[in-house]
Design an enzyme around this catalytic site. Structure first.
Site, PDB file in Angstrom:
ATOM      1  N   SER A 158       0.881  -1.315   0.046  1.00 23.63           N
ATOM      2  CA  SER A 158      -0.096  -0.711   0.173  1.00 23.63           C
ATOM      3  C   SER A 158       1.073   1.663   0.426  1.00 23.63           C
ATOM      4  O   SER A 158      -0.114   2.569   0.021  1.00 23.63           O
ATOM      5  CB  SER A 158      -1.372  -0.049   1.107  1.00 23.63           C
ATOM      6  OG  SER A 158      -0.005  -0.586   2.102  1.00 23.63           O
ATOM      7  N   HIS A 186      -5.385  -3.690  -0.926  1.00 23.76           N
ATOM      8  CA  HIS A 186      -6.196  -2.994  -1.749  1.00 23.76           C
ATOM      9  C   HIS A 186      -6.002  -3.422  -3.502  1.00 23.76           C
ATOM     10  O   HIS A 186      -5.349  -2.991  -4.290  1.00 23.76           O
ATOM     11  CB  HIS A 186      -4.966  -1.572  -1.622  1.00 23.76           C
ATOM     12  CG  HIS A 186      -4.323  -0.947  -0.747  1.00 23.76           C
ATOM     13  ND1 HIS A 186      -4.920   0.579  -0.772  1.00 23.76           N
ATOM     14  CD2 HIS A 186      -4.110  -1.105   0.430  1.00 23.76           C
ATOM     15  CE1 HIS A 186      -4.853   1.072   0.561  1.00 23.76           C
ATOM     16  NE2 HIS A 186      -4.240  -0.662   1.781  1.00 23.76           N
ATOM     17  N   LYS A 217     -11.993   0.404   1.004  1.00 17.99           N
ATOM     18  CA  LYS A 217     -11.403   1.174   0.661  1.00 17.99           C
ATOM     19  C   LYS A 217     -12.049   1.008  -0.872  1.00 17.99           C
ATOM     20  O   LYS A 217     -12.910   1.358  -1.767  1.00 17.99           O
ATOM     21  CB  LYS A 217      -9.988   0.284   0.300  1.00 17.99           C
ATOM     22  CG  LYS A 217      -8.969   0.650   1.531  1.00 17.99           C
ATOM     23  CD  LYS A 217      -8.095  -0.438   1.691  1.00 17.99           C
ATOM     24  CE  LYS A 217      -6.957  -0.521   3.177  1.00 17.99           C
ATOM     25  NZ  LYS A 217      -6.830   0.698   4.353  1.00 17.99           N
TER      26      LYS A 217
END
Ligand SMILES: Cc1ncc(COP(=O)(O)O)c(C=O)c1O
Length: 370
Positions: A158, A186, A217
């Site tokens: 990340s 991610h 996310k």
């Protein structure tokens, strides 16, 4: 201490009273303020209220939790899933269900803090291998061992935006009898078919034992999950400490928003394509400026600065130009590796991206980096 947002999270935000292009959020697909997700959340509040009221196994298990877990299993193409109140608690709750005292965990040196905490809680021995270094991992795997073995890695790192070499990790796992766990916080919604994740991107689903992820996310909601074999998920539901001992599990409103995000992706992958189109557009322009952009392969783009004070100063200079890119410094990254981390989103317009590139060009020259 923290800058304050007024209004919703989008390609542009109002930050401390100033409208700026938002290049710091994990809102990869722009779902955080998508009208369909907002409606699903509002409907869920009308139907279920605002709090789950108790742990899932007491009296906090709502229909929408079951629906989300079923849909997530379908999306991730696994036997079952279990949702948590965050990606962090998914990792700290899952790892001790797979390994324990006398076992070994092989962990990439840049793995997320929640993986490190999960390993500590498991009381298994940890063997840290150099970032993505398969020779180093193999060297550690060659050492004799007695207990269970687990290799664990972030899929998308990340702070750097690079990818773990998952096919090679799977091959080493097979060779040395170690299970493989992937944290795709991610990569979900970003990588693979319709955002099914990095394991799907590499086509190695059969070689991966378990995945963890975040719903906060790309999926635009809040919460985390574990996706894997039914046997493990059943065990997590009755034994995992971070799952059981929270009186407020993932709230039904967040489950409803996450469910909507996954349904939308399964119907139409346009947001994922838009994200990648934006990423290519931005990289094409940024790479002509002369910055060191690390080894990114994803919409996470590190603009390497090195010096901590300079990274913070450049973040402020960019803010004054109408761009917000967060300075990432020690202890989140190693000393001397400070950077501005740019997060590309499907919510950005080409105009936003052009403005960002122009600001990076100006600030880079003024700061003496270019
Ligand atoms: C790789 C990784 N795993 C887990 C998490 C935790 O997810 P959450 O924010 O849902 O707790 C993050 C969040 O930054 C992450 O980057």
């Amino acid at each position: 201490m923290f800058k304050t947002i007024r209004g919703p999270q989008g390609g542009e935000i109002n930050l401390d009273g100033r409208d700026v292009v938002n290049m710091a959020s994990n809102n990869y697909l722009g779902f955080a303020n998508d009208p369909a997700l907002v409606k699903a959340a509002k409907d869920a509040i009308d139907e279920y209220g605002v709090s789950a009221g108790a742990a899932r196994h007491i009296i906090g298990n709502f229909l929408v939790h079951n629906e989300l877990e079923k849909k997530l299993a379908e999306f991730k193409e696994v036997e079952d899933t279990c949702v948590f109140s965050s990606g962090l608690t998914a990792n700290t709750g899952a790892i001790p269900m797979i390994v324990g005292k006398g076992d070994e965990v092989f962990s990439d040196e840049l793995n997320h803090a929640s993986i490190i905490d999960g390993i500590r809680l498991s009381r298994a021995a940890v063997r840290v291998y150099r970032h993505k270094d398969m020779a180093d991992l193999e060297r550690l795997l060659q050492e004799p061992a007695e207990g269970e073995r687990l290799i664990v890695t972030d899929a998308v790192f990340s702070m750097d935006g690079d990818l773990a070499p998952i096919p090679e990790i799977v091959a080493l796992g097979k060779k040395y009898d170690a299970r493989v766990m992937i944290d795709d916080a991610h990569g979900d919604g970003v990588m693979g078919r319709s955002g099914r994740g990095t394991v799907d991107h590499f086509g190695v689903r059969d070689g991966v034992y378990v995945e963890t992820g975040s719903l906060s996310k790309a999926f635009g909601s809040s919460g985390g999950f574990v996706a894997g074999p039914k046997e493990l998920i059943d065990k997590i539901r009755v034994q995992s400490r971070s799952f059981i001992f929270t009186a407020t599990p993932m709230q039904p409103v967040f489950a409803a928003a996450a469910l909507k995000a996954i349904e939308m992706l399964m119907e139409d992958d346009a947001p994922v394509r838009k994200l990648w189109d934006n990423r290519e557009y931005f990289m094409g322009k940024m790479s002509t400026l002369g910055y060191d952009l690390g080894h990114t392969e994803t919409p996470v783009v590190p603009v390497m600065v090195g010096d901590e004070a300079l990274a913070k100063e450049m973040s402020e200079m960019l803010y004054n130009e109408g761009i917000f890119a967060q300075a990432i410094v020690y202890p989140t990254v190693a000393k001397g590796k400070a950077r501005l981390r740019v997060m590309i989103s499907a919510a950005h317009t080409k105009k936003d991206l052009d403005k960002a590139v122009a600001a990076f060009a100006k600030v880079g020259k003024e700061a003496g980096v270019l």
